[in-house]
Design a protein around this motif. Structure first.
Motif, PDB file in Angstrom:
ATOM      1  N   UNK A   1       0.828  -1.212   0.000  1.00  0.00           N
ATOM      2  CA  UNK A   1       0.000   0.000   0.000  1.00  0.00           C
ATOM      3  C   UNK A   1       0.858   1.254   0.000  1.00  0.00           C
ATOM      4  N   UNK A   2       1.882   1.273   0.830  1.00  0.00           N
ATOM      5  CA  UNK A   2       2.741   2.451   0.914  1.00  0.00           C
ATOM      6  C   UNK A   2       3.505   2.674  -0.387  1.00  0.00           C
ATOM      7  N   UNK A   3       4.013   1.584  -0.975  1.00  0.00           N
ATOM      8  CA  UNK A   3       4.730   1.718  -2.244  1.00  0.00           C
ATOM      9  C   UNK A   3       3.800   2.219  -3.345  1.00  0.00           C
ATOM     10  N   UNK A   4       2.563   1.699  -3.378  1.00  0.00           N
ATOM     11  CA  UNK A   4       1.597   2.136  -4.380  1.00  0.00           C
ATOM     12  C   UNK A   4       1.241   3.602  -4.187  1.00  0.00           C
ATOM     13  N   UNK A   5       1.080   4.007  -2.941  1.00  0.00           N
ATOM     14  CA  UNK A   5       0.747   5.406  -2.671  1.00  0.00           C
ATOM     15  C   UNK A   5       1.830   6.327  -3.215  1.00  0.00           C
ATOM     16  N   UNK A   6       3.085   5.910  -3.077  1.00  0.00           N
ATOM     17  CA  UNK A   6       4.183   6.733  -3.564  1.00  0.00           C
ATOM     18  C   UNK A   6       4.258   6.744  -5.088  1.00  0.00           C
ATOM     19  N   UNK A   7       3.873   5.638  -5.716  1.00  0.00           N
ATOM     20  CA  UNK A   7       4.062   5.483  -7.166  1.00  0.00           C
ATOM     21  C   UNK A   7       2.832   5.810  -7.990  1.00  0.00           C
ATOM     22  N   UNK A   8       1.707   6.105  -7.363  1.00  0.00           N
ATOM     23  CA  UNK A   8       0.461   6.277  -8.105  1.00  0.00           C
ATOM     24  C   UNK A   8       0.528   7.410  -9.112  1.00  0.00           C
ATOM     25  N   UNK A   9       1.398   8.398  -8.880  1.00  0.00           N
ATOM     26  CA  UNK A   9       1.525   9.511  -9.817  1.00  0.00           C
ATOM     27  C   UNK A   9       1.990   9.066 -11.193  1.00  0.00           C
ATOM     28  N   UNK A  10       2.640   7.922 -11.263  1.00  0.00           N
ATOM     29  CA  UNK A  10       3.221   7.468 -12.522  1.00  0.00           C
ATOM     30  C   UNK A  10       2.256   6.642 -13.361  1.00  0.00           C
ATOM     31  N   UNK A  11       1.066   6.367 -12.833  1.00  0.00           N
ATOM     32  CA  UNK A  11       0.077   5.591 -13.583  1.00  0.00           C
ATOM     33  C   UNK A  11      -0.649   6.473 -14.588  1.00  0.00           C
ATOM     34  N   UNK A  12      -0.958   5.905 -15.764  1.00  0.00           N
ATOM     35  CA  UNK A  12      -1.700   6.651 -16.767  1.00  0.00           C
ATOM     36  C   UNK A  12      -3.139   6.148 -16.820  1.00  0.00           C
ATOM     37  N   UNK A  13      -3.833   6.402 -17.945  1.00  0.00           N
ATOM     38  CA  UNK A  13      -5.271   6.120 -18.017  1.00  0.00           C
ATOM     39  C   UNK A  13      -5.592   4.656 -18.290  1.00  0.00           C
ATOM     40  N   UNK A  14      -4.613   3.811 -18.565  1.00  0.00           N
ATOM     41  CA  UNK A  14      -4.908   2.400 -18.823  1.00  0.00           C
ATOM     42  C   UNK A  14      -5.507   1.748 -17.582  1.00  0.00           C
ATOM     43  N   UNK A  15      -6.460   0.830 -17.755  1.00  0.00           N
ATOM     44  CA  UNK A  15      -7.262   0.371 -16.610  1.00  0.00           C
ATOM     45  C   UNK A  15      -6.592  -0.628 -15.683  1.00  0.00           C
ATOM     46  N   UNK A  16      -5.472  -1.209 -16.076  1.00  0.00           N
ATOM     47  CA  UNK A  16      -4.801  -2.177 -15.214  1.00  0.00           C
ATOM     48  C   UNK A  16      -3.313  -1.841 -15.123  1.00  0.00           C
ATOM     49  N   UNK A  17      -2.710  -2.250 -14.010  1.00  0.00           N
ATOM     50  CA  UNK A  17      -1.286  -1.978 -13.825  1.00  0.00           C
ATOM     51  C   UNK A  17      -0.641  -3.082 -13.000  1.00  0.00           C
ATOM     52  N   UNK A  18       0.595  -3.364 -13.336  1.00  0.00           N
ATOM     53  CA  UNK A  18       1.469  -4.191 -12.516  1.00  0.00           C
ATOM     54  C   UNK A  18       2.457  -3.248 -11.842  1.00  0.00           C
ATOM     55  N   UNK A  19       2.457  -3.239 -10.524  1.00  0.00           N
ATOM     56  CA  UNK A  19       3.402  -2.425  -9.765  1.00  0.00           C
ATOM     57  C   UNK A  19       4.252  -3.384  -8.941  1.00  0.00           C
TER      58      UNK A  19
ATOM     59  N   UNK B   1       8.072   0.221 -19.263  1.00  0.00           N
ATOM     60  CA  UNK B   1       7.575   0.413 -17.908  1.00  0.00           C
ATOM     61  C   UNK B   1       8.020   1.776 -17.418  1.00  0.00           C
ATOM     62  N   UNK B   2       7.318   2.280 -16.408  1.00  0.00           N
ATOM     63  CA  UNK B   2       7.731   3.515 -15.748  1.00  0.00           C
ATOM     64  C   UNK B   2       8.640   3.151 -14.572  1.00  0.00           C
ATOM     65  N   UNK B   3       9.698   3.937 -14.421  1.00  0.00           N
ATOM     66  CA  UNK B   3      10.684   3.708 -13.367  1.00  0.00           C
ATOM     67  C   UNK B   3      10.422   4.675 -12.223  1.00  0.00           C
ATOM     68  N   UNK B   4      10.328   4.144 -11.014  1.00  0.00           N
ATOM     69  CA  UNK B   4      10.027   4.969  -9.842  1.00  0.00           C
ATOM     70  C   UNK B   4      11.191   4.931  -8.858  1.00  0.00           C
ATOM     71  N   UNK B   5      11.834   6.071  -8.676  1.00  0.00           N
ATOM     72  CA  UNK B   5      12.815   6.186  -7.599  1.00  0.00           C
ATOM     73  C   UNK B   5      12.103   6.790  -6.396  1.00  0.00           C
ATOM     74  N   UNK B   6      11.183   6.048  -5.893  1.00  0.00           N
ATOM     75  CA  UNK B   6      10.351   6.432  -4.749  1.00  0.00           C
ATOM     76  C   UNK B   6       9.751   5.149  -4.200  1.00  0.00           C
ATOM     77  N   UNK B   7       9.342   5.156  -2.972  1.00  0.00           N
ATOM     78  CA  UNK B   7       8.830   3.920  -2.396  1.00  0.00           C
ATOM     79  C   UNK B   7       8.245   4.122  -1.016  1.00  0.00           C
ATOM     80  N   UNK B   8       8.629   3.260  -0.076  1.00  0.00           N
ATOM     81  CA  UNK B   8       7.999   3.264   1.243  1.00  0.00           C
ATOM     82  C   UNK B   8       8.139   4.599   1.954  1.00  0.00           C
ATOM     83  N   UNK B   9       9.315   5.201   1.874  1.00  0.00           N
ATOM     84  CA  UNK B   9       9.515   6.449   2.618  1.00  0.00           C
ATOM     85  C   UNK B   9       8.554   7.533   2.140  1.00  0.00           C
ATOM     86  N   UNK B  10       8.424   7.673   0.834  1.00  0.00           N
ATOM     87  CA  UNK B  10       7.509   8.685   0.307  1.00  0.00           C
ATOM     88  C   UNK B  10       6.066   8.365   0.678  1.00  0.00           C
TER      89      UNK B  10
END
Length: 375
Positions: free
Chosen positions: A153-171, A335-344
């Protein structure tokens, strides 16, 4: 999945400009108080993983939050824990030494509200309670050992900004002691629902240890890749992931040292630069090229590479194998690369709880880089 599986991303609020007063709810029913974003309160997050200890200190400002202090050190807390079942003394000492540095930094920022979390190594170890007590006694830091759902949940919260309009995602998040895979549904408003999370006890550290007896590198890499692929197949089948691929309904976001290192190498960076990596698109063919480069690279060259370094060099084969297996199961183009995670994710939680209008889509802003096509 528990109650933490759903992230509701609100409409983007208007954030104050520097010096502009904002209203912050008072504590325990006290009247709301006014602060400005120059003197806004401080928040801190510590992520103690199986490989690394990381700290961020930040304050709400403008369209997200501004990081004012940070720290990261490889501690390998999970070293040997899968085999022995407990945290070894040397690993605990390394982690506690790093947490002492965190505590020293936090003393420079009095009043910062802190949440410190520990993940797979501590979840697995039978002496975790002893370790948590030692950390409290020797550093004053209270560790919260979180479960895989909360970690995701925390990782997703940090990375959600990188999601686009497609209806499914693998994070996914490739850690030292485990790898988390989230299958996400994204609705038209940007609200994300985690349909299922898979936490595999296979991170770069424990996988490196488990396959240490396989001497030939490519054979070792392929064996690790096969194991991870087999672990993922039932998860993908259960969620009908393959059915969505042909219709361009699936996107992918990766957050981990492995993925950011791959991106840095693909970009040809002479030194690692977060603002060029975070939010970048990494093509799968470039990831394959970097994989081959790594497998041919001698140990000294890996250690000397500016995006790898001495501490991460011997873990890169395992990270590359996990990353390759994920691409095998979800053969997308990028894929989108996220240099963000639990801390954010922790910081967003803490600031929102105090009434700050933090939108994870704007927290710790990123600059998108595009990797030139290879000839």
């Amino acid at each position: 999945m528990g109650d933490h599986a759903v992230l509701d991303v609100p409409e983007k609020p208007a954030m104050p400009k520097p010096g502009q007063a904002v209203q912050v709810p008072g504590e325990r029913g006290k009247p709301a108080r006014m602060v400005d974003c120059i003197t806004a309160p401080l928040y801190a997050a510590i992520d103690l993983g199986s490989s690394n200890c990381r700290l961020l200190v930040a304050r709400p400002c403008n369209d997200g939050f501004k990081v004012i202090d940070a720290f990261s050190r490889v501690v390998r807390l999970g070293e040997g824990v899968r085999e022995k079942g407990y945290l070894c003394e040397a690993a605990m000492e390394r982690a506690i030494d790093a947490l002492r540095v965190c505590a020293k930094k936090l003393r420079r920022h009095p009043g910062a509200r802190l949440r410190a979390v520990a993940t797979e190594a501590c979840r697995t170890a039978n002496n975790r309670d002893e370790f948590v007590r030692r950390v409290q006694d020797e550093t004053g830091i209270t560790l919260d050992i979180i479960n895989p759902d909360e970690e995701s949940r925390l990782a997703l919260q940090a990375c959600s900004a990188l999601l686009d309009e497609r209806p499914y995602a693998v994070v996914f998040d490739i850690g030292g002691g485990s790898t988390e895979i989230c299958w996400i549904k994204v609705d038209s408003t940007g609200k994300t629902q985690c349909i299922e999370t898979l936490s595999m006890p296979c991170g770069v550290l424990c996988l490196t240890e488990r396959y240490a007896s396989v001497e030939e590198r490519r054979e070792r890499f392929e064996a690790m890749r096969t194991e991870i692929r087999q672990r993922l197949e039932e998860f993908a089948k259960r969620n009908c992931c393959t059915d969505m691929l042909d219709d361009d309904k699936v996107q992918m976001v990766g957050t981990s040292g492995t993925v950011t290192t791959f991106c840095g190498i693909a970009l040809g960076l002479e030194r690692y630069e977060r603002h060029k990596v975070d939010g970048s698109e990494l093509r799968f063919d470039d990831a394959e090229r970097v994989t081959e480069l790594l497998l041919r690279m001698e140990a000294d060259k890996r250690k000397g590479h500016p995006c790898i370094g001495n501490q991460r060099a011997e873990l890169m084969d395992a990270g590359a194998a996990i990353f390759a297996a994920i691409r095998d199961i979800w053969p997308l183009a990028t894929l989108k690369v996220a240099d963000r995670g639990l801390r954010e994710g922790i910081l967003v939680d803490l600031m929102r709880a105090d009434g700050h209008a933090i939108d994870p889509c704007d927290a710790r802003r990123h600059t998108v880089s595009h990797i030139p096509a290879t000839s």
